[in-house]
Enzyme design. Structure first.
Site, PDB file in Angstrom:
ATOM      1  N   GLN A   1      -4.555  -1.239   9.591  1.00 51.44           N
ATOM      2  CA  GLN A   1      -4.462  -2.572   8.999  1.00 51.44           C
ATOM      3  C   GLN A   1      -5.032  -3.632   9.954  1.00 51.44           C
ATOM      4  O   GLN A   1      -4.664  -3.678  11.129  1.00 51.44           O
ATOM      5  CB  GLN A   1      -2.992  -2.882   8.672  1.00 51.44           C
TER       6      GLN A   1
ATOM      7  N   LYS B   1       0.838  -1.206   0.000  1.00 50.04           N
ATOM      8  CA  LYS B   1       0.000   0.000   0.000  1.00 50.04           C
ATOM      9  C   LYS B   1       0.872   1.255   0.000  1.00 50.04           C
ATOM     10  O   LYS B   1       0.590   2.219  -0.718  1.00 50.04           O
ATOM     11  CB  LYS B   1      -0.946  -0.018   1.213  1.00 50.04           C
TER      12      LYS B   1
ATOM     13  N   ASP C   1     -10.621   2.771   4.163  1.00 48.14           N
ATOM     14  CA  ASP C   1     -10.973   1.368   3.931  1.00 48.14           C
ATOM     15  C   ASP C   1     -12.480   1.168   3.735  1.00 48.14           C
ATOM     16  O   ASP C   1     -12.910   0.104   3.291  1.00 48.14           O
ATOM     17  CB  ASP C   1     -10.530   0.524   5.133  1.00 48.14           C
TER      18      ASP C   1
END
Ligand code: NAP
Length: 283
Positions: A97, A53, A120
Site C-alpha cells: 500500500q 481490500k 497493483d
C-alpha cells in the site's frame, strides 16, 4: 441531467464473476487464490483502503495475507518480506500500500515485487507493457476507469479523451489505456495553459488531480462522459475532483464520489490477482 455510472454496482458484478473463478480455482488446485497486502505505518487513508481490500478479498473467496508493519520498518526488512512473498507458492498477488513512509524508497520496493505477482500493476515491467501494448498487469484505477467508460455503451474509438493528471499510477497509464482504445488523448497537468479550453473539447474527461471539486460545470463539454477519480477527504467527508452538482447538469454520464472509481479499483485489484493465479498455472 447526467446518467450516473454506478461504480458500486459494476464492481459488484465484476466481483461476482471473480468469485466464481476463484471457486473454480480452489476446486481445481486445492487451495484458495491468495493476495498479500502489506501496509507500513499508520496513514489513516491507507488503513481504510487496506481494510476495504481485505474485506473484498473475503467476499470474493480470495485469501488475504495481511502484513501490518510499523512506521519505522527498515527497508531491508520490507524487501526481505517482499522476497519471501515472491517465493511463497500460496501468494498469487502482492500489494504494497502506498504511500510508504518517507525513509523507504517506493520505487525500489515496487521493483522488488515479481512482475507476475504485481497485483497493483505498478512494476516498471508492467508499466512498460502498457506503453508498448504488450500483455501485462494493468494498474487497477486506470483499468477500472476504462471499464466504467465502456459500461456506458459508448465507443471510445475516435473520441477526444482528456486526462487531467499525469501521475504514474493514474494519469499516465489511464492515457495509455485510452490510446489503446483508439481515443485521441490529451494529457493535462499543473503547467497546462488554458485548461478550460481543452476540457471543453473533451468527449471523455478524466479528472485525477487531487483537488476538491477542481473541475467546474463550465469546463465540461455538454454530453461528455466525466470520470471523477478524486478522493479528497475533508472533515471526514469524501469529495471528488469534480463539482458534481454542476457537472451532472452538463455531462451525459458521470461517476459519483464515493461509489464510482473507488469500488472499481478494488474490483480490478482482485481481477489482477485472479488472473495472476491462473496465469501461473497455465504457463
Ligand atoms: P498526484 O500524483 O498528486 O497527481 C495529481 C496530478 O494533477 C499531477 O499530474 C498534477 O500535475 C495535476 N495537477 C495538480 N494541480 C493541477 C492544476 N491546477 N491543473 C491541472 N493539473 C493539475 O495524484 P494521483 O495519485 O494521480 O491521484 C489523483 C486523485 O485521484 C487524488 O485525489 C487521489 O486520492 C485519487 N485516487 C483515487 C483512486 C481511486 O481508487 N478512486 C486511486 C488513486 C488515486 P503535475 O504533474 O504538473 O504536478
Amino acid at each position: 441531467m447526467a446518467e450516473i455510472i454506478d461504480g458500486k454496482a459494476i464492481a459488484a458484478a465484476v466481483k461476482e464473476d471473480l468469485a466464481a473463478q476463484a471457486k473454480m480455482y480452489e476446486e481445481k488446485y486445492g487451495r484458495k487464490i491468495g493476495l498479500a497486502v502489506v501496509k507500513v505505518g499508520n496513514d489513516p487513508a491507507s488503513e481504510v483502503y487496506v481494510r476495504n481490500k481485505i474485506v473484498a478479498c473475503g467476499k470474493t473467496g480470495v485469501r488475504s495475507f495481511s502484513y501490518e508493519l510499523p512506521e519505522d520498518e527498515s527497508e531491508e526488512d520490507l524487501l526481505a518480506l517482499v522476497d519471501k512473498l515472491n517465493d511463497d507458492p500460496e501468494v498469487d498477488g502482492i500489494l504494497v500500500q502506498l504511500p510508504l513512509p518517507k525513509h523507504l524508497n517506493e520505487k525500489k520496493v515496487l521493483a522488488r515485487i515479481r512482475p507476475e505477482k504485481d497485483a497493483d500493476g505498478f512494476h516498471v515491467v508492467n508499466a512498460g507493457g502498457i506503453l508498448l501494448g504488450l500483455p501485462c498487469t494493468k494498474p487497477c484505477t486506470p483499468a477500472g476507469i476504462i471499464e466504467l467508460i465502456k459500461s456506458t455503451g459508448a465507443d471510445i474509438s475516435g473520441k477526444h479523451a482528456v486526462v487531467i493528471g499525469r501521475s504514474n499510477i493514474v494519469g499516465k497509464p489511464c492515457a495509455m489505456l485510452l490510446l489503446a482504445e483508439n481515443a485521441t488523448v490529451t494529457i493535462c497537468h499543473s503547467r497546462t495553459v488554458d485548461l478550460k479550453s481543452i476540457t471543453l473539447t473533451a468527449d471523455i474527461l478524466v479528472a485525477a488531480v487531487g483537488i476538491k471539486e477542481f473541475v467546474t460545470g463550465d469546463m465540461i463539454k455538454p454530453g461528455a462522459i466525466v470520470i471523477d477519480v478524486g478522493m479528497n477527504r475533508e472533515n471526514g467527508k469524501l469529495y471528488g475532483d469534480v463539482n458534481f452538482p454542476e457537472a451532472e447538469k452538463r455531462a451525459a454520464y458521470i461517476t459519483p464520489v464515493p461509489g464510482g472509481v473507488g469500488p472499481m479499483t478494488i474490483a480490478m485489484l482482485l481481477k489482477n490477482t485472479v488472473e495472476a493465479a491462473y496465469r501461473c498455472r497455465e504457463n
